[in-house]
Design a protein around this motif. Structure first.
Motif, mmCIF file in Angstrom:
data_model
loop_
_atom_site.group_PDB
_atom_site.id
_atom_site.type_symbol
_atom_site.label_atom_id
_atom_site.label_comp_id
_atom_site.label_asym_id
_atom_site.label_seq_id
_atom_site.Cartn_x
_atom_site.Cartn_y
_atom_site.Cartn_z
ATOM 1 N N GLU A 296 -9.490 15.865 5.840
ATOM 2 C CA GLU A 296 -10.856 15.153 5.866
ATOM 3 C C GLU A 296 -10.856 13.641 6.624
ATOM 4 O O GLU A 296 -11.837 13.335 7.065
ATOM 5 C CB GLU A 296 -11.215 14.883 4.368
ATOM 6 N N GLY A 297 -9.578 12.996 6.271
ATOM 7 C CA GLY A 297 -9.546 11.766 7.125
ATOM 8 C C GLY A 297 -9.651 11.928 8.703
ATOM 9 O O GLY A 297 -10.061 11.180 9.380
ATOM 10 N N PHE A 298 -8.992 12.822 9.054
ATOM 11 C CA PHE A 298 -9.191 13.419 10.429
ATOM 12 C C PHE A 298 -10.419 13.623 10.912
ATOM 13 O O PHE A 298 -10.982 13.154 11.841
ATOM 14 C CB PHE A 298 -8.101 14.346 11.024
ATOM 15 N N LEU A 299 -11.191 14.235 10.029
ATOM 16 C CA LEU A 299 -12.638 14.587 10.229
ATOM 17 C C LEU A 299 -13.489 13.512 10.477
ATOM 18 O O LEU A 299 -14.183 13.456 11.360
ATOM 19 C CB LEU A 299 -13.022 15.592 9.162
ATOM 20 N N GLN B 247 1.578 7.009 -3.663
ATOM 21 C CA GLN B 247 1.040 7.158 -2.167
ATOM 22 C C GLN B 247 -0.244 8.106 -2.081
ATOM 23 O O GLN B 247 -1.172 7.445 -1.501
ATOM 24 C CB GLN B 247 2.139 7.940 -1.205
ATOM 25 N N THR B 248 -0.352 8.870 -2.886
ATOM 26 C CA THR B 248 -1.342 9.736 -2.843
ATOM 27 C C THR B 248 -2.763 8.954 -3.391
ATOM 28 O O THR B 248 -3.985 8.909 -2.940
ATOM 29 C CB THR B 248 -1.452 10.925 -3.353
ATOM 30 N N GLU C 149 -5.274 4.489 7.863
ATOM 31 C CA GLU C 149 -4.356 3.904 7.021
ATOM 32 C C GLU C 149 -3.986 5.154 5.853
ATOM 33 O O GLU C 149 -2.886 5.390 5.561
ATOM 34 C CB GLU C 149 -4.886 2.675 6.169
ATOM 35 N N ALA C 150 -5.187 5.670 5.455
ATOM 36 C CA ALA C 150 -4.963 6.707 4.581
ATOM 37 C C ALA C 150 -4.083 7.860 5.214
ATOM 38 O O ALA C 150 -3.336 8.366 4.262
ATOM 39 C CB ALA C 150 -6.288 7.367 3.922
ATOM 40 N N ILE C 151 -4.522 8.394 6.137
ATOM 41 C CA ILE C 151 -3.537 9.338 6.964
ATOM 42 C C ILE C 151 -2.246 9.074 7.200
ATOM 43 O O ILE C 151 -1.332 9.871 6.492
ATOM 44 C CB ILE C 151 -4.255 9.623 8.411
ATOM 45 N N GLU C 152 -1.980 7.778 7.190
ATOM 46 C CA GLU C 152 -0.363 7.446 7.435
ATOM 47 C C GLU C 152 0.089 7.502 5.945
ATOM 48 O O GLU C 152 1.270 8.138 5.867
ATOM 49 C CB GLU C 152 -0.375 6.050 7.706
#
Length: 172
Positions: free
Chosen positions: A88-91, A49-50, A64-67
């Motif tokens: 970082e994805g949220f950013l 997953q990571t 998708e990465a955040i999920e």
């Protein structure tokens, strides 16, 4: 009751207890083996997953990465590197409050990591909150003075670049 009957009953009882102990030991060994196999499968799933989330981040597929990072965090809830990556994805999606919350969670177990403080400073700067940005950037610099060089070129600090503290401390 003749003593030979008592002896037979005692031997029979001892053998039953020994069988029970042997069966219990065998069941515990089987359970431990299954637990180890399950733990190995969970580690493999976490790593998968990571890695997939990192691939999605590199491809610019941040949602998708955040999920996937969420799923990985279900397996390893306080992993600071996963929390930082998710933040970082949220950013990247301009979801600054969520990014800050994820960085806060990462700091709970990795609070001496200057990257976390630096990233939070970026979030606050992008929100237009100069005071919080300067506070967090200052903490990052205290933890690693090399951060100054990075901050000088950081476009996200455009809103605080003219601040007296930034000019004195970062630009020098």
């Amino acid at each position: 009751c003749p003593s030979w009957i008592l002896a037979d009953v005692t031997v029979s009882l001892a053998m039953s207890v020994q069988n029970l102990v042997d069966n219990t030991r065998s069941m515990l060994e089987d359970a431990l083996q299954k637990q180890n196999q399950f733990a190995a499968q969970m580690r493999e799933l976490f790593e998968y997953q990571t890695q997939e989330a990192q691939n999605l981040m590199q491809a610019g597929q941040y949602s998708e990465a955040i999920e996937l990072y969420d799923k990985a965090l279900q397996l390893k809830a306080a992993d600071p590197s996963i929390l930082r990556s998710q933040a970082e994805g949220f950013l990247q999606l301009h979801r600054y409050d969520e990014a800050i919350a994820a960085f806060d969670r990462a700091a709970e177990s990795d609070g001496e990591n200057p990257e976390i403080w630096y990233a939070k400073a970026r979030c606050y700067a992008l929100q237009g909150n100069a005071g919080e940005s300067i506070f967090h950037l200052n903490r990052a610099i205290q933890l690693d003075p090399k951060v100054k060089e990075q901050a000088r070129a950081e476009i996200d600090f455009a809103l605080i670049r003219e601040d007296e503290w930034f000019q004195t401390t970062v630009v020098g």
